[in-house]
Design a protein around this motif. Structure first.
Motif, PDB file in Angstrom:
ATOM      1  N   ALA A 364      -0.566 -10.578   1.163  1.00 12.66           N
ATOM      2  CA  ALA A 364       0.714 -11.143   0.741  1.00 12.66           C
ATOM      3  C   ALA A 364       1.061 -10.719  -0.685  1.00 12.66           C
ATOM      4  CB  ALA A 364       0.669 -12.665   0.852  1.00 12.66           C
ATOM      5  N   ALA A 365       0.079 -10.745  -1.581  1.00 15.74           N
ATOM      6  CA  ALA A 365       0.328 -10.343  -2.971  1.00 15.74           C
ATOM      7  C   ALA A 365       0.717  -8.871  -3.049  1.00 15.74           C
ATOM      8  CB  ALA A 365      -0.919 -10.613  -3.817  1.00 15.74           C
ATOM      9  N   GLU A 366       0.029  -8.029  -2.282  1.00 14.04           N
ATOM     10  CA  GLU A 366       0.393  -6.607  -2.250  1.00 14.04           C
ATOM     11  C   GLU A 366       1.814  -6.427  -1.732  1.00 14.04           C
ATOM     12  OE1 GLU A 366      -4.124  -4.968  -1.263  1.00 14.04           O
ATOM     13  OE2 GLU A 366      -2.497  -4.728   0.183  1.00 14.04           O
ATOM     14  N   GLY A 367       2.172  -7.217  -0.719  1.00 13.93           N
ATOM     15  CA  GLY A 367       3.513  -7.122  -0.168  1.00 13.93           C
ATOM     16  C   GLY A 367       4.587  -7.494  -1.176  1.00 13.93           C
ATOM     17  N   VAL A 368       4.324  -8.550  -1.945  1.00 14.19           N
ATOM     18  CA  VAL A 368       5.299  -8.983  -2.957  1.00 14.19           C
ATOM     19  C   VAL A 368       5.485  -7.906  -4.023  1.00 14.19           C
ATOM     20  CG1 VAL A 368       5.724 -10.635  -4.818  1.00 14.19           C
ATOM     21  CG2 VAL A 368       4.912 -11.442  -2.591  1.00 14.19           C
ATOM     22  N   VAL A 369       4.362  -7.357  -4.531  1.00 11.68           N
ATOM     23  CA  VAL A 369       4.458  -6.327  -5.584  1.00 11.68           C
ATOM     24  C   VAL A 369       5.133  -5.079  -5.053  1.00 11.68           C
ATOM     25  CG1 VAL A 369       3.131  -4.852  -7.135  1.00 11.68           C
ATOM     26  CG2 VAL A 369       2.443  -7.223  -6.804  1.00 11.68           C
ATOM     27  N   THR A 370       4.777  -4.666  -3.820  1.00 12.32           N
ATOM     28  CA  THR A 370       5.396  -3.480  -3.222  1.00 12.32           C
ATOM     29  C   THR A 370       6.895  -3.685  -3.029  1.00 12.32           C
ATOM     30  OG1 THR A 370       3.329  -2.940  -2.070  1.00 12.32           O
ATOM     31  CG2 THR A 370       5.337  -1.914  -1.253  1.00 12.32           C
ATOM     32  N   ALA A 371       7.271  -4.881  -2.563  1.00 14.47           N
ATOM     33  CA  ALA A 371       8.694  -5.170  -2.369  1.00 14.47           C
ATOM     34  C   ALA A 371       9.444  -5.146  -3.699  1.00 14.47           C
ATOM     35  CB  ALA A 371       8.858  -6.535  -1.693  1.00 14.47           C
ATOM     36  N   LEU A 372       8.853  -5.724  -4.754  1.00 12.20           N
ATOM     37  CA  LEU A 372       9.510  -5.722  -6.064  1.00 12.20           C
ATOM     38  C   LEU A 372       9.679  -4.297  -6.588  1.00 12.20           C
ATOM     39  CD1 LEU A 372       7.761  -8.764  -7.793  1.00 12.20           C
ATOM     40  CD2 LEU A 372      10.093  -8.648  -6.891  1.00 12.20           C
ATOM     41  N   LEU A 373       8.640  -3.460  -6.405  1.00 15.51           N
ATOM     42  CA  LEU A 373       8.739  -2.053  -6.813  1.00 15.51           C
ATOM     43  C   LEU A 373       9.874  -1.362  -6.070  1.00 15.51           C
ATOM     44  CD1 LEU A 373       7.528   0.474  -8.252  1.00 15.51           C
ATOM     45  CD2 LEU A 373       6.062   0.755  -6.252  1.00 15.51           C
ATOM     46  N   ALA A 374       9.952  -1.582  -4.744  1.00 17.47           N
ATOM     47  CA  ALA A 374      10.999  -0.948  -3.940  1.00 17.47           C
ATOM     48  C   ALA A 374      12.385  -1.465  -4.316  1.00 17.47           C
ATOM     49  CB  ALA A 374      10.728  -1.191  -2.453  1.00 17.47           C
ATOM     50  N   ILE A 375      12.481  -2.752  -4.628  1.00 19.19           N
ATOM     51  CA  ILE A 375      13.781  -3.330  -5.006  1.00 19.19           C
ATOM     52  C   ILE A 375      14.281  -2.709  -6.309  1.00 19.19           C
ATOM     53  CG2 ILE A 375      14.895  -5.450  -5.808  1.00 19.19           C
ATOM     54  CD1 ILE A 375      13.093  -6.939  -3.753  1.00 19.19           C
ATOM     55  N   VAL A 376      13.376  -2.548  -7.290  1.00 20.17           N
ATOM     56  CA  VAL A 376      13.777  -1.943  -8.574  1.00 20.17           C
ATOM     57  C   VAL A 376      14.253  -0.504  -8.363  1.00 20.17           C
ATOM     58  CG1 VAL A 376      12.934  -1.162 -10.814  1.00 20.17           C
ATOM     59  CG2 VAL A 376      12.299  -3.423  -9.966  1.00 20.17           C
ATOM     60  N   LEU A 419       7.106 -10.524   7.017  1.00 23.62           N
ATOM     61  CA  LEU A 419       7.089 -10.697   8.469  1.00 23.62           C
ATOM     62  C   LEU A 419       6.336  -9.578   9.174  1.00 23.62           C
ATOM     63  CD1 LEU A 419      10.735 -11.935   9.205  1.00 23.62           C
ATOM     64  CD2 LEU A 419       8.628 -13.274   9.169  1.00 23.62           C
ATOM     65  N   ALA A 420       6.340  -8.389   8.580  1.00 22.62           N
ATOM     66  CA  ALA A 420       5.659  -7.258   9.223  1.00 22.62           C
ATOM     67  C   ALA A 420       4.179  -7.187   8.866  1.00 22.62           C
ATOM     68  CB  ALA A 420       6.353  -5.947   8.841  1.00 22.62           C
ATOM     69  N   SER A 421       3.830  -7.490   7.617  1.00 22.72           N
ATOM     70  CA  SER A 421       2.448  -7.278   7.174  1.00 22.72           C
ATOM     71  C   SER A 421       1.530  -8.482   7.413  1.00 22.72           C
ATOM     72  CB  SER A 421       2.426  -6.894   5.691  1.00 22.72           C
ATOM     73  OG  SER A 421       3.040  -7.891   4.896  1.00 22.72           O
ATOM     74  N   VAL A 422       1.978  -9.670   7.094  1.00 26.27           N
ATOM     75  CA  VAL A 422       1.096 -10.838   7.189  1.00 26.27           C
ATOM     76  C   VAL A 422       0.686 -11.139   8.638  1.00 26.27           C
ATOM     77  CG1 VAL A 422       0.865 -13.314   6.748  1.00 26.27           C
ATOM     78  CG2 VAL A 422       1.903 -11.823   5.017  1.00 26.27           C
ATOM     79  N   PRO A 423       1.628 -11.244   9.602  1.00 21.79           N
ATOM     80  CA  PRO A 423       1.188 -11.481  10.987  1.00 21.79           C
ATOM     81  C   PRO A 423       0.287 -10.372  11.523  1.00 21.79           C
ATOM     82  CG  PRO A 423       3.527 -11.949  10.756  1.00 21.79           C
ATOM     83  CD  PRO A 423       3.107 -11.274   9.497  1.00 21.79           C
ATOM     84  N   THR A 424       0.550  -9.121  11.118  1.00 22.81           N
ATOM     85  CA  THR A 424      -0.308  -8.018  11.559  1.00 22.81           C
ATOM     86  C   THR A 424      -1.708  -8.177  10.997  1.00 22.81           C
ATOM     87  OG1 THR A 424       1.638  -6.560  11.548  1.00 22.81           O
ATOM     88  CG2 THR A 424      -0.517  -5.510  11.675  1.00 22.81           C
ATOM     89  N   ALA A 425      -1.798  -8.603   9.733  1.00 22.28           N
ATOM     90  CA  ALA A 425      -3.117  -8.846   9.130  1.00 22.28           C
ATOM     91  C   ALA A 425      -3.832  -9.995   9.828  1.00 22.28           C
ATOM     92  CB  ALA A 425      -2.959  -9.144   7.644  1.00 22.28           C
ATOM     93  N   VAL A 426      -3.087 -11.024  10.205  1.00 24.50           N
ATOM     94  CA  VAL A 426      -3.691 -12.149  10.932  1.00 24.50           C
ATOM     95  C   VAL A 426      -4.310 -11.651  12.241  1.00 24.50           C
ATOM     96  CG1 VAL A 426      -3.201 -14.295  12.177  1.00 24.50           C
ATOM     97  CG2 VAL A 426      -2.191 -13.902   9.927  1.00 24.50           C
ATOM     98  N   GLY A 427      -3.584 -10.780  12.949  1.00 23.58           N
ATOM     99  CA  GLY A 427      -4.115 -10.217  14.180  1.00 23.58           C
ATOM    100  C   GLY A 427      -5.356  -9.376  13.939  1.00 23.58           C
TER     101      GLY A 427
END
Length: 440
Positions: A364-376, A419-427
């Motif tokens: 989740a933390a990686e997803g947040v940082v990656t999303a922020l990088l992509a948003i910038v 929605l794409a990364s966390v449920p996949t990691a759970v699986g």
């Protein structure tokens, strides 16, 4: 023999190849829709101005978007098989055989996927044509003409992009020393000379188109340079994004807790992987922000009820929605494939005493940082479209439009990642750690 080997490989990596197939089918549908409008305009010759102008303005940069999406997805699928391909090298497979097998597998997956995308593309083209007729921009009774030209453009572009990705990725895979099969693949260079050259070239093209927009007259053709400017800058920044991911390593020394520090170290150490995940997200934010605010700026300028721009607005919003949907499909498929690939890493973390909650926290933390990088980076790409367009339209560099729209774009990007990364990691965490270590 070669066909049986290719089919067996596809079955073994069914999920990854299905993701590639979904992107190719969606891209084919999008391109076929624009091609059918062009073919209809060329076939009727009556009231064909907008039927030719619309695909001419939007179709060119849509080709670039689809090509980038297909290439990035197919390359990711092949890249995840480096260890397996290195093993084939260790049992005497030649580089040429590796390349041939990868290309054959790509063709086997691409052919039905592209064929599946043609009918929806023809339907989307008829929907856009109906909007043009309703807006009075095309004569009533105009029927869609979807023939060989639409098929050639839609299918041909997707197939060429898939083959280009297969050839580029298989060339690198074929050069892997056989000894690499005995261990996990070593981290590849995040930025190669070719990638840097392509990224810089696209930035130059995008900024040049952005500057050209400033000297154009206010009219329907203004978007013909403003739109491609943002797309070129977005793809250029996506190619160069590994360099932007490197400073994330500074966070590993911050007081973010064990989970935060581990996420920062992962993102820094695997800059190439981080860039692969962020790239389609950069494109999504850049295109969504650029096109939506470009249209909202157009809407803010007062026009008469019969103004062409007012009549064309519903069509533009429909087209933008189609492009954003395709880009979102690329983002979701990339994130799912990238997360599934990490099952061995998750297993190793579990064996190192990390709990499931901690592993999910890292994802989740990686997803947040990656999303922020992509948003910038995506916002920078969007500005290449909106700033010159707004200056010509309103005299202000700030695009007209509600602030909530940008918040929705940024929030949507973050939501897609989660929605794409966390449920996949759970699986992936349902697999026993010991079994995960033996996963390909």
């Amino acid at each position: 023999m070669r066909w049986r080997l290719a089919l067996g490989t596809i079955r073994a990596h069914r999920a990854s190849y299905l993701a590639s197939a979904a992107v190719m089918a969606a891209g084919t549908a999008l391109l076929t829709a624009f091609a059918s409008l062009l073919e209809t305009g060329l076939a009727t010759g009556r009231d064909s101005g907008f039927l030719v102008m619309l695909p001419a303005i939007l179709g060119g940069w849509t080709v670039a978007i689809v090509a980038f999406g297909v290439v990035s997805t197919v390359s990711l699928t092949i890249g995840h098989r480096e260890r397996e391909l290195a093993l084939l090298r260790s049992i005497a497979a030649t580089p040429r055989q590796i390349r041939q097998n990868v290309v054959l597998e790509t063709v086997i997956v691409a052919a039905p996927a592209i064929a599946a995308g043609l009918p929806p593309g023809a339907w989307l083209g008829s929907v856009v044509l109906g909007r043009l007729v309703e807006g009075g921009l095309v004569g009533a009774g105009t029927e869609p003409a979807t023939g060989w030209l639409s098929v050639a453009i839609g299918a041909g572009t997707s197939l060429c992009a898939a083959l280009a990705a297969a050839l580029i990725s298989s060339r690198r895979a074929a050069s892997i020393p056989p000894v690499r099969a005995l261990a996990a693949a070593a981290p590849a260079r995040a930025l190669t000379r070719g990638r840097v050259a392509a990224g810089v070239a696209l930035l130059v093209v995008g900024l040049s188109l952005s500057a050209t927009t400033l000297f154009m007259d206010d009219g329907p053709l203004l978007s013909s340079t403003a739109g491609p400017a943002g797309v070129a800058v977005a793809v250029g920044l996506a190619l160069l994004s590994p360099a932007a991911a490197r400073p994330i390593g500074w966070l590993s020394e911050a007081r973010l807790g064990a989970v935060g520090r581990m996420a920062a170290r992962n993102l820094h150490a695997q800059a190439r992987h981080t860039a692969g995940v962020a790239s389609p997200l950069i494109l999504l934010v850049g295109i969504a922000g650029g096109t939506l605010y470009m249209q909202s700026t157009e809407d803010s300028v007062h026009h008469g009820a019969g103004d062409v721009s007012v009549q064309l607005a519903p069509v533009n919003y429909l087209v933008v929605a189609m492009i954003i949907t395709f880009t979102a499909i690329v983002v979701v498929n990339t994130l799912i494939a990238a997360t599934r690939r990490r099952s061995r890493e998750f297993g190793l973390l579990r064996l190192s005493a990390a709990t499931r909650g901690q592993v999910l926290g890292v994802v989740a933390a990686e997803g947040v940082v990656t999303a922020l990088l992509a948003i910038v980076l995506g916002t920078v790409a969007a500005a290449a479209t909106t700033v010159p367009y707004a200056l010509v339209k309103t005299g202000s560099p700030v695009a007209s439009g509600p602030a909530w729209m940008y918040a929705a774009i940024a929030g949507g990007a973050l939501l897609l990642v989660m929605l794409a990364s966390v449920p996949t990691a759970v699986g992936a965490l349902r697999t026993r750690p010991v079994d995960a270590l033996s996963a390909p």
